[in-house]
Enzyme design. Structure first.
Site, PDB file in Angstrom:
ATOM      1  N   LYS A 233      -3.189 -13.510 -11.531  1.00 51.15           N
ATOM      2  CA  LYS A 233      -1.895 -14.051 -11.114  1.00 51.15           C
ATOM      3  C   LYS A 233      -2.124 -15.456 -10.565  1.00 51.15           C
ATOM      4  O   LYS A 233      -2.706 -15.643  -9.499  1.00 51.15           O
ATOM      5  CB  LYS A 233      -1.274 -13.156 -10.038  1.00 51.15           C
ATOM      6  CG  LYS A 233       0.069 -13.635  -9.515  1.00 51.15           C
ATOM      7  CD  LYS A 233       0.597 -12.651  -8.470  1.00 51.15           C
ATOM      8  CE  LYS A 233       1.907 -13.115  -7.860  1.00 51.15           C
ATOM      9  NZ  LYS A 233       2.401 -12.187  -6.825  1.00 51.15           N
TER      10      LYS A 233
ATOM     11  N   ASP B 219      10.680  -6.049  -2.313  1.00 53.22           N
ATOM     12  CA  ASP B 219      11.002  -6.608  -3.632  1.00 53.22           C
ATOM     13  C   ASP B 219      10.645  -5.610  -4.727  1.00 53.22           C
ATOM     14  O   ASP B 219      10.091  -5.979  -5.763  1.00 53.22           O
ATOM     15  CB  ASP B 219      10.253  -7.929  -3.844  1.00 53.22           C
ATOM     16  CG  ASP B 219      10.864  -8.756  -4.987  1.00 53.22           C
ATOM     17  OD1 ASP B 219      12.035  -8.512  -5.330  1.00 53.22           O
ATOM     18  OD2 ASP B 219      10.164  -9.623  -5.529  1.00 53.22           O
TER      19      ASP B 219
ATOM     20  N   GLY C 222       2.721 -12.812 -18.856  1.00 50.12           N
ATOM     21  CA  GLY C 222       4.091 -12.993 -18.407  1.00 50.12           C
ATOM     22  C   GLY C 222       4.145 -13.968 -17.249  1.00 50.12           C
ATOM     23  O   GLY C 222       3.146 -14.606 -16.898  1.00 50.12           O
TER      24      GLY C 222
ATOM     25  N   GLY D 157       6.462 -14.805 -13.347  1.00 47.87           N
ATOM     26  CA  GLY D 157       7.417 -14.351 -12.351  1.00 47.87           C
ATOM     27  C   GLY D 157       7.910 -15.516 -11.521  1.00 47.87           C
ATOM     28  O   GLY D 157       7.709 -16.681 -11.865  1.00 47.87           O
ATOM     29  N   GLY D 158       8.533 -15.171 -10.400  1.00 53.16           N
ATOM     30  CA  GLY D 158       9.091 -16.223  -9.553  1.00 53.16           C
ATOM     31  C   GLY D 158       8.045 -17.111  -8.919  1.00 53.16           C
ATOM     32  O   GLY D 158       8.340 -18.237  -8.516  1.00 53.16           O
ATOM     33  N   PHE D 159       6.787 -16.630  -8.821  1.00 52.65           N
ATOM     34  CA  PHE D 159       5.762 -17.406  -8.132  1.00 52.65           C
ATOM     35  C   PHE D 159       4.698 -17.965  -9.080  1.00 52.65           C
ATOM     36  O   PHE D 159       3.792 -18.646  -8.640  1.00 52.65           O
ATOM     37  CB  PHE D 159       5.067 -16.542  -7.079  1.00 52.65           C
ATOM     38  CG  PHE D 159       5.945 -16.256  -5.900  1.00 52.65           C
ATOM     39  CD1 PHE D 159       6.780 -17.227  -5.394  1.00 52.65           C
ATOM     40  CD2 PHE D 159       5.941 -15.004  -5.311  1.00 52.65           C
ATOM     41  CE1 PHE D 159       7.588 -16.970  -4.307  1.00 52.65           C
ATOM     42  CE2 PHE D 159       6.754 -14.741  -4.219  1.00 52.65           C
ATOM     43  CZ  PHE D 159       7.578 -15.726  -3.716  1.00 52.65           C
TER      44      PHE D 159
ATOM     45  N   GLU E  60       2.404 -17.564 -13.158  1.00 51.44           N
ATOM     46  CA  GLU E  60       2.095 -16.896 -14.414  1.00 51.44           C
ATOM     47  C   GLU E  60       1.003 -15.844 -14.218  1.00 51.44           C
ATOM     48  O   GLU E  60       0.214 -15.920 -13.267  1.00 51.44           O
ATOM     49  CB  GLU E  60       1.635 -17.923 -15.442  1.00 51.44           C
ATOM     50  CG  GLU E  60       2.680 -18.992 -15.745  1.00 51.44           C
ATOM     51  CD  GLU E  60       2.146 -20.102 -16.631  1.00 51.44           C
ATOM     52  OE1 GLU E  60       2.852 -20.523 -17.558  1.00 51.44           O
ATOM     53  OE2 GLU E  60       1.005 -20.540 -16.373  1.00 51.44           O
TER      54      GLU E  60
END
Length: 508
Positions: free
Chosen positions: A367, A464, A346, A348-350, A352
């Site tokens: 990450k 968050d 997946g 995210g904002g920062f 893969e």
């Protein structure tokens, strides 16, 4: 007569030489540690080395004339050959001592790190660092080092409580300092014949919040049950001793603090619980206090000591140093088949997230932060140091990291059932979440958040928390992830103001 005169003259110069030599030796700075990662190197005759020489010369000159004991400088006009540097001298040392320490460090760091673009060196009297990227107003908690003093203290329970109170005082005053120095000292009576002396200092370019974050992290790493010790990072330092180790005449008189606290009573209601939490968060505590704390709060997991090998209940061992977590980029590429799209879990904002398998067969989640993401080196290091310090069954375990070139990578344990949003927002998957399972997930998230807020040695606000940041293991137990936005709060801090919005905006 002439012969006696010559002998007398020679003896005079010899004694004068010995006196000067003895003075120089006594004044030499006390070396502590250095750090130079091998991720970015330069060649001996490169433009960066020339700029670095200019930078260090400029900092040495500034140290001999700057009464504040702090300065930053740059050399060169363009990246990646531009050099950034700064020094910080202990708040109580004079200009002459500061100048000598920085001059020594400028030579010593080139000898210890002959080809590193990023280097830091610490002495008891000063700290010097440089980089090929801007380091001004940037909080750096990694790497962190601890130097304990040998010798145990009588009455460890009361000593730990007094130390926590005194350390909290200097951390608050150093962070709040409006002067040119983010520096504070304090003393408190432990016994009728023993005093406790403490010190806290940040680089003055940090904000109040960043200084507080750095100092709290440093305090959490102080050694337990010792008569003294220090903990330092590239941005701050804390120290305590049972003797006066700083120049008291060179600093403002510290405020009077309470003497040795009375033994802990069995107060009723929330007061006893709050006191125990403050002690546990303020400073790593002795085994006796930890046992009492766990007995009162049995639902919380035991906190392990960071940066020292400690055997946990499940047989796992904690890390020894941040460097022990570092992976080579080649190993990450091999584990993920060079970040193959087939291995992608997946994004995210920062960046893969990829699934991988190490050479020993262990499955991992990688990450990979995108080069254009909003998470820079500061947020990356923040997530590394926070995740490394946190040990709880409802938090995702950090296995390591990689910082090579432009790559910023975090390596976590692999959690097979993806994230909570994968089940909540899928009509078919949602059916797997019966009320019993939902209750288990809710309880696990609550336990993880309670640990972050009260059970860990640092009071941490996630900032968050959302379904996509809650992962589910093979038994559908929740694990909170993604600490890039997390913030460390003060020991007794129950509220704070923020100057920017963070986290994920809700979709309406």
């Amino acid at each position: 007569m002439n012969f006696r005169f010559i002998i007398s003259l020679a003896l005079f110069f010899f004694l004068n030489f010995l006196s000067n030599y003895s003075h120089t030796t006594e004044a030499a700075p006390t070396y502590l540690e250095y750090y130079c990662p091998n991720t970015t190197l330069y060649t001996p005759n490169s433009t960066y080395r020339s700029n670095l020489n200019t930078l260090l010369s400029s900092l040495s000159s500034a140290a001999t004339s700057n009464a504040d004991g702090f300065a930053n400088a740059t050399a060169g006009k363009a990246a990646p050959d531009r050099a950034y540097g700064l020094f910080l001298c202990r708040g109580d040392v004079g200009t002459a001592t500061c100048g000598e320490c920085v001059a020594t460090g400028s030579k010593d760091i080139l000898r210890r790190c002959p080809d590193g673009r990023v280097s830091v060196i610490w002495y008891d009297e000063c700290m010097l660092k440089y980089s090929n990227q801007s380091i001004y107003s940037v909080v750096e908690i990694v790497p962190g080092y601890t130097v304990p003093d040998t010798g145990s203290v009588a009455g460890p329970d009361q000593f730990v409580q007094l130390l926590g109170q005194t350390m909290n005082d200097v951390v608050v005053r150093a962070s709040d300092s409006e002067s040119g120095k983010k520096f504070a000292v304090a003393e408190a009576n432990f016994t009728s014949s023993q005093k406790l002396y403490t010190l806290a200092q940040c680089t003055p370019d940090l904000t109040k919040s960043d200084c507080n974050t750095c100092l709290r992290a440093a305090v959490a790493d102080l050694s337990q049950g010792e008569q003294g010790g220090s903990s330092f990072t590239p941005s701050c330092t804390v120290r305590f001793e049972m003797y006066l180790f700083y120049n008291a005449s060179a600093v403002p008189p510290p405020p009077e603090l309470p003497s040795r606290p009375a033994p802990l009573g069995r107060a009723k209601g929330k007061s006893n619980k709050s006191t125990m939490i403050i002690v546990a968060v303020a400073i790593p505590v002795g085994v006796a206090i930890m046992v009492l704390f766990v007995a009162c709060c049995s639902s919380r997991s035991k906190t392990t000591k960071t940066f020292e090998v400690v055997q946990a209940e499940d047989g796992a061992t904690d890390i020894t140093t941040v460097e022990s977590l570092q992976y080579h980029l080649a190993a990450i590429q091999a584990a993920t088949n060079n970040f193959s799209h087939r291995n992608k879990l997946g994004h995210g904002g920062f960046g893969e997230v990829f699934r991988g398998r190490l050479s020993n067969g262990q499955e991992i989640a990688v990450k990979r932060l995108s080069k254009s993401s909003g998470q820079g080196v500061r947020e990356f290091k923040n997530e590394v140091v926070l995740a490394a310090k946190l040990q709880h069954r409802n938090l995702v375990q950090l296995l390591g990291f990689c910082l090579e070139g432009e790559e910023k990578i975090l390596v976590y344990e692999f959690v097979p059932n993806k994230s909570l949003d994968y089940f909540l927002f899928d009509p078919n998957k949602r059916r797997q979440l019966d009320w019993s399972r939902r209750y288990t997930i809710i309880s696990g998230i609550a336990r993880g958040m309670l640990y972050l807020h009260e059970g860990s040695r640092l009071r941490i606000i996630h900032r968050d928390l959302k379904p996509s940041n809650v992962l589910l293991d093979s038994d559908m137990n929740p694990k909170i992830s993604d600490f890039g936005m997390a913030r460390i709060f003060g020991v007794d801090q129950i509220q704070a103001n923020t100057n920017r919005i963070v986290g994920t905006f809700p979709c309406i």
